[in-house]
Enzyme design. Structure first.
Site, PDB file in Angstrom:
ATOM      1  CE  LYS A  26      -4.414   0.985   0.070  1.00  0.00           C
ATOM      2  NZ  LYS A  26      -5.561   0.238  -0.472  1.00  0.00           N
ATOM      3  CG  ASP A  53      -7.326   3.275  -0.977  1.00  0.00           C
ATOM      4  OD1 ASP A  53      -7.906   2.191  -0.929  1.00  0.00           O
ATOM      5  OD2 ASP A  53      -7.323   4.061  -0.009  1.00  0.00           O
TER       6      ASP A  53
HETATM    7  P1  NDP Z   1     -12.836   7.705  -3.079  1.00  0.00           P
HETATM    8  O1  NDP Z   1     -11.793   8.697  -2.829  1.00  0.00           O
HETATM    9  O2  NDP Z   1     -13.344   7.510  -4.470  1.00  0.00           O
HETATM   10  O3  NDP Z   1     -14.115   7.983  -2.158  1.00  0.00           O
HETATM   11  C1  NDP Z   1     -14.006   8.038  -0.769  1.00  0.00           C
HETATM   12  C2  NDP Z   1     -15.341   8.442  -0.182  1.00  0.00           C
HETATM   13  O4  NDP Z   1     -15.278   8.315   1.223  1.00  0.00           O
HETATM   14  C3  NDP Z   1     -15.687   9.885  -0.462  1.00  0.00           C
HETATM   15  O5  NDP Z   1     -17.077  10.034  -0.532  1.00  0.00           O
HETATM   16  C4  NDP Z   1     -15.092  10.595   0.751  1.00  0.00           C
HETATM   17  O6  NDP Z   1     -15.698  11.840   1.044  1.00  0.00           O
HETATM   18  C5  NDP Z   1     -15.403   9.598   1.842  1.00  0.00           C
HETATM   19  N1  NDP Z   1     -14.409   9.729   2.917  1.00  0.00           N
HETATM   20  C6  NDP Z   1     -13.063   9.615   2.800  1.00  0.00           C
HETATM   21  N2  NDP Z   1     -12.461   9.830   3.984  1.00  0.00           N
HETATM   22  C7  NDP Z   1     -13.464  10.079   4.849  1.00  0.00           C
HETATM   23  C8  NDP Z   1     -13.498  10.367   6.235  1.00  0.00           C
HETATM   24  N3  NDP Z   1     -12.374  10.442   6.948  1.00  0.00           N
HETATM   25  N4  NDP Z   1     -14.720  10.552   6.814  1.00  0.00           N
HETATM   26  C9  NDP Z   1     -15.856  10.467   6.082  1.00  0.00           C
HETATM   27  N5  NDP Z   1     -15.887  10.209   4.760  1.00  0.00           N
HETATM   28  C10 NDP Z   1     -14.709  10.011   4.168  1.00  0.00           C
HETATM   29  O7  NDP Z   1     -12.263   6.323  -2.490  1.00  0.00           O
HETATM   30  P2  NDP Z   1     -12.734   4.834  -2.778  1.00  0.00           P
HETATM   31  O8  NDP Z   1     -14.189   4.789  -3.040  1.00  0.00           O
HETATM   32  O9  NDP Z   1     -11.798   4.253  -3.753  1.00  0.00           O
HETATM   33  O10 NDP Z   1     -12.398   4.124  -1.386  1.00  0.00           O
HETATM   34  C11 NDP Z   1     -13.349   4.033  -0.319  1.00  0.00           C
HETATM   35  C12 NDP Z   1     -12.947   2.918   0.634  1.00  0.00           C
HETATM   36  O11 NDP Z   1     -12.872   1.680  -0.087  1.00  0.00           O
HETATM   37  C13 NDP Z   1     -11.569   3.076   1.288  1.00  0.00           C
HETATM   38  O12 NDP Z   1     -11.607   2.508   2.574  1.00  0.00           O
HETATM   39  C14 NDP Z   1     -10.670   2.221   0.406  1.00  0.00           C
HETATM   40  O13 NDP Z   1      -9.510   1.790   1.081  1.00  0.00           O
HETATM   41  C15 NDP Z   1     -11.613   1.066   0.112  1.00  0.00           C
HETATM   42  N6  NDP Z   1     -11.272   0.270  -1.057  1.00  0.00           N
HETATM   43  C16 NDP Z   1     -11.175   0.835  -2.298  1.00  0.00           C
HETATM   44  C17 NDP Z   1     -10.880   0.064  -3.382  1.00  0.00           C
HETATM   45  C18 NDP Z   1     -10.882   0.615  -4.766  1.00  0.00           C
HETATM   46  O14 NDP Z   1     -10.799  -0.194  -5.701  1.00  0.00           O
HETATM   47  N7  NDP Z   1     -10.986   1.908  -4.977  1.00  0.00           N
HETATM   48  C19 NDP Z   1     -10.566  -1.376  -3.245  1.00  0.00           C
HETATM   49  C20 NDP Z   1     -10.793  -1.889  -1.911  1.00  0.00           C
HETATM   50  C21 NDP Z   1     -11.108  -1.075  -0.866  1.00  0.00           C
HETATM   51  P3  NDP Z   1     -14.900  13.210   0.689  1.00  0.00           P
HETATM   52  O15 NDP Z   1     -15.009  13.340  -0.780  1.00  0.00           O
HETATM   53  O16 NDP Z   1     -15.606  14.255   1.454  1.00  0.00           O
HETATM   54  O17 NDP Z   1     -13.479  12.993   1.165  1.00  0.00           O
END
Ligand code: NDP
Length: 446
Positions: free
Chosen positions: A126, A166
């Site tokens: 990571k 991510d």
């Molecule tokens: P994105 O950046 O596309 O989206 C993240 C979302 O979560 C946004 O809506 C963001 O809101 C919100 N968010 C982020 N940090 C916080 C926080 N501290 N408190 C509240 N809301 C928060 O990321 P992904 O969708 O790619 O990833 C989301 C999750 O999925 C993570 O845990 C990631 O590790 C996991 N994941 C992702 C994969 C992938 O293929 N992308 C694979 C496996 C797991 P805002 O815009 O306001 O920050």
């Protein structure tokens, strides 16, 4: 706590002070694994768990870049190469101001088990930076990505370490990172996944994590003769994972009633249908706006500073970030009739929340199993890059479904208790461990 776990965790905490999320991830895994290792002493003698908790390599570097005002900005870049026993390092990059060593070590540690569960030949890693893409211009994001890759390129490669996206790293960032890598190395290879479809990306990769977590929920419900049809679903987040989870849940007959971002959540009791979801995708991926605007556009409630778990639902799908469901949220979800939790995000439930779900006997699918569809499809992207042949949408989706089904079967194999209850936490931890542990033993003391 089991005294053997306590002793192991005392060593981990002393060696990795202040890395709270890393402690949390290792503890959860060791609670499943230490009893299993006691029954299988060859893993104990080879000190596999102790070795797995120490990254093979940790790279930390300076990332200087010029903002639009011509001012110098300095961020910190990281890559944690955790384990390469079963394949090249593989795992996403996170750009978020909260990023630190402990968070990336927890993510890299989890990634090792997750990648093993997919059955594809991928080690675990990571990386990322404390850079915040929010509010930055495209040019600033590009200059940052170029500077980040100017150091990272010497540590990665298609047969060494293959990063992906991510939080904060989507198609735009992968494009800038890939462009700079190609320029520095003068080679066009599958060094990153999540690439654009015109330049080596795989169909279904953007959708894969959200779709996969939905397929995993389907499999869990099927063990109780149930399905997604007619279910009410609360989703958190509105990024990559949340968007495609909402799409697939809706397609399979469920009604998604919430989405959120770091400022608050929207509640749409009629459901976020395909047309409304198109609006969310444009709002988030192109305009880079806030979820609050959904409430204004469609005339629904917006809850500032709150998380969606107060809303009654059958299925909860945390798709935002770590520790976003605490014990209190979990108790409320169970009280309101929630029957199934499927984690799109990594470690979104606190240990107390997990305990609440397990004690209530509901279906609880931990991230390392439920969200493995993303990295699995990254693995399929690597295969297509190596063959220099793209697969159709149907082909990739069908492989993704099969992989999620197989992960579920592995969890059932290793997680079914004497009374028939499936503990997916144990199932995923033990199922992910065995392949890596056997490979490490075969490769000697490395
Ligand atoms: P994105 O950046 O596309 O989206 C993240 C979302 O979560 C946004 O809506 C963001 O809101 C919100 N968010 C982020 N940090 C916080 C926080 N501290 N408190 C509240 N809301 C928060 O990321 P992904 O969708 O790619 O990833 C989301 C999750 O999925 C993570 O845990 C990631 O590790 C996991 N994941 C992702 C994969 C992938 O293929 N992308 C694979 C496996 C797991 P805002 O815009 O306001 O920050």
């Amino acid at each position: 706590m089991d005294p053997r776990v306590q002793q192991f965790m005392a060593m981990i905490k002393a060696k990795n002070p202040g890395e709270l999320e890393f402690h949390q991830a290792v503890q959860e895994v060791s609670e499943s694994l230490i009893p299993f290792i006691e029954e299988n002493p060859r893993y104990k003698h080879a000190k596999i768990l102790e070795r797995m908790a120490e990254p093979e390599r940790t790279i930390i570097f300076r990332v200087p870049w010029l903002d639009d005002k011509g001012e110098i900005q300095i961020n910190r870049g990281f890559r944690i190469e955790m384990n390469s026993a079963i394949g090249p390092y593989k795992g996403g990059l996170r750009f978020h101001p909260t990023v630190n060593l402990g968070i990336l070590k927890f993510l890299a540690f989890e990634q090792v088990f997750k990648n093993s569960l997919t059955t594809l030949p991928m080690g675990g890693a990571k990386g990322g930076s404390d850079f915040d893409p929010k509010g930055k211009s495209d040019n600033e994001v590009m200059r940052f990505c170029q500077s980040f890759m100017t150091e990272l390129f010497r540590h990665i490669g298609p047969d060494t370490d293959v990063p992906a996206g991510d939080i904060g790293v989507g198609g735009r960032e992968i494009g800038y990172l890939f462009g700079q890598y190609k320029r520095l190395k003068n080679e066009f290879t599958g060094v990153l996944t999540g690439k654009g479809i015109e330049w080596g990306g795989s169909l279904i990769r953007p959708e894969a994590t959200g779709y996969g977590a939905t397929y995993f929920a389907q499999e869990m419900l099927a063990t109780r003769g149930d399905s997604l049809a007619g279910k009410t679903v609360c989703i958190s987040g509105s990024g990559n994972v949340a968007q495609y989870a909402a799409e697939k849940m809706t397609e399979l007959g469920a009604t998604v009633v919430t989405l959120s971002d770091s400022n608050g959540f929207i509640y749409d009791p009629k459901g976020i249908d395909a047309q409304k979801l198109r609006y969310v995708m444009e709002l988030k991926n192109i305009k880079r706006g806030r979820i609050k605007e959904y409430a204004e556009k469609f005339g629904v409630e917006y809850y500032e500073g709150k998380r969606p778990w107060v809303i009654k639902c059958d299925i909860a799908m945390p798709n935002a970030t770590q520790n976003e469901i605490d014990g209190e949220d979990a108790r409320l979800l169970v009280k309101n009739g929630c029957k199934c939790v499927t984690e799109g995000a990594n470690m979104p439930c606190t240990p107390e929340a997990v305990e609440v779900f397990l004690n209530a006997g509901i279906l609880y699918g931990p991230g390392k199993a439920a969200n493995a569809g993303g990295v699995a499809t990254s693995g399929l992207e690597m295969t297509q890059n190596s063959m220099r042949l793209p697969w159709s949408r149907e082909e990739v989706d069908s492989r993704l479904r099969t992989i999620m089904k197989n992960i579920h079967t592995t969890c059932v194999k290793y997680g079914t208790r004497h009374d028939g209850f499936i503990n997916y936490v144990d199932g995923a931890n033990i199922g992910g461990f065995v392949k890596v542990a056997d490979a490490m033993i075969a490769q000697g003391v490395v």
